[in-house]
Design an enzyme around this catalytic site. Sequence first.
Site, PDB file in Angstrom:
ATOM      1  N   SER A   1       2.508   3.762  -1.325  1.00 13.67           N
ATOM      2  CA  SER A   1       2.262   4.743  -2.925  1.00 13.67           C
ATOM      3  C   SER A   1       3.694   4.778  -3.592  1.00 13.67           C
ATOM      4  O   SER A   1       5.029   3.996  -3.401  1.00 13.67           O
ATOM      5  CB  SER A   1       2.748   6.324  -2.300  1.00 13.67           C
ATOM      6  OG  SER A   1       3.699   7.470  -1.321  1.00 13.67           O
TER       7      SER A   1
ATOM      8  N   TRP B   1      -2.403   2.916   5.431  1.00 13.26           N
ATOM      9  CA  TRP B   1      -3.374   2.812   5.907  1.00 13.26           C
ATOM     10  C   TRP B   1      -4.915   2.377   5.739  1.00 13.26           C
ATOM     11  O   TRP B   1      -6.026   2.687   6.013  1.00 13.26           O
ATOM     12  CB  TRP B   1      -3.980   4.189   6.505  1.00 13.26           C
ATOM     13  CG  TRP B   1      -3.603   5.636   5.931  1.00 13.26           C
ATOM     14  CD1 TRP B   1      -2.513   5.878   5.646  1.00 13.26           C
ATOM     15  CD2 TRP B   1      -4.336   6.066   4.634  1.00 13.26           C
ATOM     16  NE1 TRP B   1      -2.896   7.059   4.098  1.00 13.26           N
ATOM     17  CE2 TRP B   1      -3.757   6.356   3.756  1.00 13.26           C
ATOM     18  CE3 TRP B   1      -5.833   5.760   4.018  1.00 13.26           C
ATOM     19  CZ2 TRP B   1      -4.574   7.445   2.250  1.00 13.26           C
ATOM     20  CZ3 TRP B   1      -6.173   5.807   3.219  1.00 13.26           C
ATOM     21  CH2 TRP B   1      -5.390   7.173   2.213  1.00 13.26           C
TER      22      TRP B   1
ATOM     23  N   LYS C   1       5.237  -3.658  10.139  1.00 13.52           N
ATOM     24  CA  LYS C   1       5.225  -1.960   9.884  1.00 13.52           C
ATOM     25  C   LYS C   1       3.919  -1.795   9.575  1.00 13.52           C
ATOM     26  O   LYS C   1       3.673  -1.498   8.290  1.00 13.52           O
ATOM     27  CB  LYS C   1       6.352  -0.938  10.116  1.00 13.52           C
ATOM     28  CG  LYS C   1       5.688   0.076  10.815  1.00 13.52           C
ATOM     29  CD  LYS C   1       6.921   1.150  10.425  1.00 13.52           C
ATOM     30  CE  LYS C   1       5.938   1.866   8.652  1.00 13.52           C
ATOM     31  NZ  LYS C   1       5.095   2.637   9.366  1.00 13.52           N
ATOM     32  N   PRO C   2       2.851  -1.362  10.985  1.00 15.94           N
ATOM     33  CA  PRO C   2       1.529  -0.999  10.076  1.00 15.94           C
ATOM     34  C   PRO C   2       1.991   0.195  10.008  1.00 15.94           C
ATOM     35  O   PRO C   2       2.168   1.130  10.968  1.00 15.94           O
ATOM     36  CB  PRO C   2      -0.234  -1.771  11.086  1.00 15.94           C
ATOM     37  CG  PRO C   2       0.915  -1.454  12.363  1.00 15.94           C
ATOM     38  CD  PRO C   2       2.903  -1.795  11.896  1.00 15.94           C
ATOM     39  N   SER C   3       0.599   1.015   8.930  1.00 17.91           N
ATOM     40  CA  SER C   3       0.927   2.935   9.273  1.00 17.91           C
ATOM     41  C   SER C   3       0.220   3.023  10.659  1.00 17.91           C
ATOM     42  O   SER C   3      -0.416   2.408  11.146  1.00 17.91           O
ATOM     43  CB  SER C   3      -0.836   3.213   8.097  1.00 17.91           C
ATOM     44  OG  SER C   3      -0.739   4.552   8.596  1.00 17.91           O
TER      45      SER C   3
ATOM     46  N   GLU D   1       3.792  -2.992  -3.580  1.00 15.20           N
ATOM     47  CA  GLU D   1       2.401  -3.236  -4.134  1.00 15.20           C
ATOM     48  C   GLU D   1       2.126  -1.569  -4.513  1.00 15.20           C
ATOM     49  O   GLU D   1       2.029  -0.847  -3.059  1.00 15.20           O
ATOM     50  CB  GLU D   1       1.415  -3.443  -3.398  1.00 15.20           C
ATOM     51  CG  GLU D   1       1.724  -5.665  -3.194  1.00 15.20           C
ATOM     52  CD  GLU D   1       0.365  -6.017  -4.759  1.00 15.20           C
ATOM     53  OE1 GLU D   1       0.850  -5.244  -5.567  1.00 15.20           O
ATOM     54  OE2 GLU D   1       1.733  -7.347  -4.561  1.00 15.20           O
TER      55      GLU D   1
ATOM     56  N   GLU E   1      -2.767   9.626  -8.459  1.00 18.34           N
ATOM     57  CA  GLU E   1      -3.523   9.336  -8.402  1.00 18.34           C
ATOM     58  C   GLU E   1      -3.616  10.348  -7.398  1.00 18.34           C
ATOM     59  O   GLU E   1      -3.310  11.171  -6.618  1.00 18.34           O
ATOM     60  CB  GLU E   1      -2.946   8.439  -6.940  1.00 18.34           C
ATOM     61  CG  GLU E   1      -3.670   7.208  -6.534  1.00 18.34           C
ATOM     62  CD  GLU E   1      -2.894   6.009  -5.971  1.00 18.34           C
ATOM     63  OE1 GLU E   1      -1.755   6.785  -5.545  1.00 18.34           O
ATOM     64  OE2 GLU E   1      -2.932   4.996  -5.832  1.00 18.34           O
TER      65      GLU E   1
ATOM     66  N   CYS F   1      -6.282   1.528  -3.970  1.00 19.27           N
ATOM     67  CA  CYS F   1      -5.561   1.278  -4.919  1.00 19.27           C
ATOM     68  C   CYS F   1      -6.436   0.996  -6.262  1.00 19.27           C
ATOM     69  O   CYS F   1      -5.515   1.457  -7.677  1.00 19.27           O
ATOM     70  CB  CYS F   1      -4.018   0.652  -4.775  1.00 19.27           C
ATOM     71  SG  CYS F   1      -4.531  -0.777  -4.255  1.00 19.27           S
TER      72      CYS F   1
END
Length: 498
Positions: free
Chosen positions: A227, A149, A173-175, A248, A382, A282
């Site tokens: 993640s 996202w 598939k997006p968030s 990624e 993170e 990120c």
Amino acid sequence: MIGGQWIGGREAEGTSGETSEVIDPATGEVIEVAALAGPADVEAAVAAAAQAFPEWSSAPPVVRSDALAALAVRMAERAAEYAAVESRQAGKPIRLASEFDVPGSIDNAAFFAGAARHLQGSAAAEWDGAHTSTIRREPLGVVGSIAPWNYPLQMAMWKMLPAVAAGNTVVLKPSELTPLTSLMLAEDVAAAGIPDGVFNVVNGTGPVAGEALVSHPAVRMISFTGSTRVGHRVAEIAMAGLKRVHLELGGKAPFVVFEDADLDAAIHGAVAASLINTGQDCTAATRAYVHRSRYREFVSGVADLMASVVLGDTREESTDLGPLISRAQQTKVAGMVERAIADGAQLATGGGPGGPELDAGSYYLPTLLFDARQDSEIVQEEVFGPVLVALPFDSDDEAIALANDTRYGLAASAWTTDVVRAHRASREIQAGAVWINDHIPIVSEMPHGGYKESGFGKDMSMYSFEEYTQIKHVSIDITGLAQKPWHRTIFSDPVTGL
Ligand code: NAD
């Protein structure tokens, strides 16, 4: 309420029976309600992509190139609309969405339009004198792409463009927190003349739609950005089906300030690089290692500049920093900062949600911690928020060792005016990108991707393009002989006895 899906060239309604709210994190307002995809929608999207593959993969490169060029033009015409929607669904200040997310995405489309005509293998040759060998780079088939996202449009583009340019077809598939610009993109893909089924969007949750996509037998490659935790899960499922995997994942970028650095530049760089996208980046600078002789000056300079950053209405040009993506993310960031302080870190600035005027949104103040322990959670994990931690070092060896001392390896920067130090840092820091005297800028021509648990595979650039192809060796006999010389190893010639 929207159907939330784009399958086979048209909008469709998710059939899971569930819906999700798309919330403006700056105000808490619900801006859209979307039906969520279930396994049947993933099945339909993969079927549409599989059906579109033969025609798309055999189209001449110029056809794919022209279509992506048309997509770039179409998106440029709607740039302001894209920026407004991206800003609202992801809580980005309008300046960031309109000067970074959207133009970067359009430039990516233009880059891959060009790249589509430049897929190359090595030269044909007769390596053994008896065969001509050629290399074909061929698409894999249906690619399943999963995006986070934090940069919804850019991540959708980084995944879709190289895949489609190389002749694959895609199910994205997006968030489910931020599906809106991916659905706009699907409309523009269709308007650009890209055939139905080449690009499909399924908007569902990770465990339901995501896992259905990753495990689908007709999906030959999974390209995932998200993640490290979910990356492990995705890799496990994809490996069971022996699919190609491109990951990624998370980052924890070090920002190393040597004693000879231009400190003013390092201070400005640290604030910009730790706060970009409210730290939900990120590659954001998260750990500043500063030579002890410049440490106090760095901490006070960064704290002062951070305190001048303006939080507020994301629609206003004057706003510097937006909220975090959600209340859950705000709670997570606050918890990590509290635990860092309990663990001995000092707070130089920030460390809270901001004033009452920001209460409706999930804001968090730009935060600088210092003197944390290297092995503490705040240094190792993170945060994905506007939080920078500073630690001192005494020697170059120590600085490089500290920079490399996490499980991540996505990006890093070194700040120095000494060319030998610059080269050493760029060679020895274990990360997929190392900036010298800057931190964050990216270009379509250069690769982005991780070392270590930040994943593998590259986005953007020709390196990414090549990952969405498989290599075929074609070997053509040029002797015309019925009995080839190498047949001797199996049987001899009955006439000559050779
Ligand atoms: P996330 O891992 O929670 O989710 C990413 C995507 O995976 C979402 O679409 C989610 O729905 C889906 N997903 C969740 N569980 C799944 C499952 N079991 N199977 C399949 N899909 C599943 O990440 P996020 O919170 O959306 O994004 C933030 C993370 O993304 C950070 O760790 C950040 O570092 C990382 N990120 C990395 C890069 C990069 O290029 N390396 C870029 C952007 C973000």
